[in-house]
Scaffold this motif. Structure first.
Motif, mmCIF file in Angstrom:
data_model
loop_
_atom_site.group_PDB
_atom_site.id
_atom_site.type_symbol
_atom_site.label_atom_id
_atom_site.label_comp_id
_atom_site.label_asym_id
_atom_site.label_seq_id
_atom_site.Cartn_x
_atom_site.Cartn_y
_atom_site.Cartn_z
ATOM 1 N N ALA A 271 1.958 8.618 4.772
ATOM 2 C CA ALA A 271 0.918 8.737 3.760
ATOM 3 C C ALA A 271 1.520 8.659 2.361
ATOM 4 O O ALA A 271 2.622 9.157 2.121
ATOM 5 N N PRO A 272 0.823 8.040 1.423
ATOM 6 C CA PRO A 272 1.310 7.994 0.036
ATOM 7 C C PRO A 272 1.101 9.333 -0.656
ATOM 8 O O PRO A 272 0.266 10.141 -0.237
ATOM 9 N N TYR A 273 1.858 9.537 -1.714
ATOM 10 C CA TYR A 273 1.665 10.735 -2.537
ATOM 11 C C TYR A 273 0.362 10.592 -3.317
ATOM 12 O O TYR A 273 0.047 9.495 -3.789
ATOM 13 N N PRO A 274 -0.471 11.617 -3.476
ATOM 14 C CA PRO A 274 -0.318 13.015 -3.083
ATOM 15 C C PRO A 274 -0.874 13.355 -1.691
ATOM 16 O O PRO A 274 -0.886 14.516 -1.313
ATOM 17 N N LEU A 275 -1.360 12.336 -0.945
ATOM 18 C CA LEU A 275 -1.886 12.631 0.388
ATOM 19 C C LEU A 275 -0.804 13.191 1.299
ATOM 20 O O LEU A 275 -1.096 13.938 2.241
ATOM 21 N N SER A 276 0.460 12.857 1.009
ATOM 22 C CA SER A 276 1.556 13.354 1.838
ATOM 23 C C SER A 276 1.720 14.868 1.744
ATOM 24 O O SER A 276 2.383 15.473 2.595
ATOM 25 N N LEU A 277 1.136 15.490 0.711
ATOM 26 C CA LEU A 277 1.210 16.946 0.579
ATOM 27 C C LEU A 277 0.358 17.636 1.634
ATOM 28 O O LEU A 277 0.568 18.817 1.922
ATOM 29 N N TRP A 278 -0.611 16.925 2.194
ATOM 30 C CA TRP A 278 -1.456 17.472 3.266
ATOM 31 C C TRP A 278 -0.623 17.501 4.547
ATOM 32 O O TRP A 278 -0.074 16.491 4.969
ATOM 33 N N TRP A 290 -3.404 4.867 6.840
ATOM 34 C CA TRP A 290 -2.548 4.584 5.682
ATOM 35 C C TRP A 290 -1.882 3.224 5.849
ATOM 36 O O TRP A 290 -1.777 2.459 4.885
ATOM 37 N N PHE A 291 -1.446 2.917 7.069
ATOM 38 C CA PHE A 291 -0.756 1.650 7.333
ATOM 39 C C PHE A 291 -1.679 0.466 7.068
ATOM 40 O O PHE A 291 -1.301 -0.492 6.384
ATOM 41 N N ILE A 292 -2.891 0.515 7.601
ATOM 42 C CA ILE A 292 -3.843 -0.580 7.401
ATOM 43 C C ILE A 292 -4.224 -0.711 5.932
ATOM 44 O O ILE A 292 -4.374 -1.822 5.405
ATOM 45 N N SER A 293 -4.349 0.422 5.235
ATOM 46 C CA SER A 293 -4.694 0.377 3.812
ATOM 47 C C SER A 293 -3.624 -0.339 3.002
ATOM 48 O O SER A 293 -3.931 -1.131 2.097
ATOM 49 N N LYS A 294 -2.354 -0.094 3.323
ATOM 50 C CA LYS A 294 -1.258 -0.770 2.621
ATOM 51 C C LYS A 294 -1.288 -2.271 2.891
ATOM 52 O O LYS A 294 -1.046 -3.084 1.985
#
Length: 338
Positions: A271-278, A290-294
């Motif tokens: 996950a990208p930051y800030p979602l990685s904080l979850w 997240w992969f498909i979004s990228k």
């Protein structure tokens, strides 16, 4: 009996993954054509597809059906066997790369914990380069087997372009290998747990992005087609489903190189930051989102480039590849190694 049950479960899991990869890549590629026409329409202040289905969402399906029912014309001077197999090679190699790309962490499928990756081995990235090299044969053979001058010239242009930019693409991977200490895609993603390689290896990322546009023959590097010079390029003499296979291969290759860029430089499924904080962002099925979004972001960049930049001259393009991109790649690798 227990071994048979385990093998059966493994076969079912891998079968489901293969089906999901094929359908997913086909779906993304199909709607990439719709997205390209819509984004280009916005850039050019027009409507774009809006007849088949809501917002024109069924336009790609209708185009596929139209191609399937079109009359097929085979040139009299064509080498029929090679003429038939060339589009199959291009389409098949476009899908094979997905075998080593991790779409997510371990998840539960039918009660069994399995990674969201079809297979992985110590030289996965070299496998990707090998498959990309085989894909060139489909284009070269299509141009030669058509028995016509312009497809032959388009095939030669395309093969020279793809080989030239594959060298820079391969060199952009070397810095990733040095930092991750591995050529396995799963280990490369694991090495980006704290910091994505795009931050540390920005020059490698830029080189890869330029090379991947050249590798997929997309504007402004779509010189093998160059309608004003070579009609439609290597697939000028193709029609019906064979042309559809080349068209499909182009868009699947766009998804493939985008997935590789995501895996090597953008943390893969992380996950990208800030979602990685979850805490749950990188567990379960969320990483696939997240992969498909990228990947979709990269596809938008492809379309953005096509709607923005004019086509280069062929000599300018090849000079840039050999005299600018390649020396820059070598110099950057030496710096990283030091």
């Amino acid at each position: 009996m227990l071994l048979l049950q385990i093998d059966t479960a493994l076969i079912i899991e891998k079968g489901l993954l293969i089906t999901a990869i094929l359908l997913g890549s086909l779906g993304i590629a199909m709607y990439a054509t719709w997205g390209e026409r819509k984004v280009a329409a916005i850039m050019q202040d027009r409507i774009g597809p809006n007849r088949a289905g809501p917002f024109g969402l069924l336009q790609s399906l209708m185009d596929g059906l139209k191609l399937a029912f079109k009359e097929e014309i085979i040139p009299a001077g064509a080498h029929v066997a090679v003429y038939w197999i060339a589009p199959v090679i291009s389409a098949t190699t476009a899908f094979l790369t997905f075998a080593v790309i991790p779409f997510g962490p371990e998840v539960s499928i039918l009660g069994h914990v399995t990674p969201l990756q079809l297979t992985d081995f110590p030289v996965s990235v070299l496998y990707v380069l090998a498959i990309a090299s085989v894909g060139i044969y489909g284009i070269v053979l299509a141009g030669w087997a058509s028995g016509s001058t312009y497809p032959l010239l388009g095939g030669l242009r395309s093969s020279a372009q793809m080989i030239s930019y594959e060298i820079s693409m391969g060199l952009s991977f070397v810095a990733v290998f040095l930092y991750s200490q591995s050529m396995a895609t799963s280990q490369i993603v694991a090495a980006q747990e704290r910091l994505w390689f795009i931050v540390m290896l920005l020059p490698s990322f830029c080189i890869y992005v330029i090379a991947m546009v050249g590798e997929t023959n997309r504007a402004p590097f779509d010189l093998p087609e160059a309608e004003g010079e070579l009609v439609g390029g290597f697939h000028t003499e193709y029609s019906s489903l064979k042309f559809a296979l080349f068209f499909l291969a182009e868009y699947v290759n766009m998804v493939t190189v985008s997935a590789m860029a995501t895996t090597l430089f953008l943390g893969g499924w992380r996950a990208p930051y800030p979602l990685s904080l979850w805490s749950a962002a990188n567990t379960g099925w969320w990483p696939m989102l997240w992969f498909i979004s990228k990947i979709l972001v990269f596809l938008f960049v492809f379309i953005w480039l096509r709607g923005t930049l004019p086509r280069m001259r062929y000599d300018q393009f090849m000079r840039f590849g050999w005299k600018v991109l390649l020396p820059t790649s070598l110099a950057w690798i030496m710096l990283v190694a030091i």
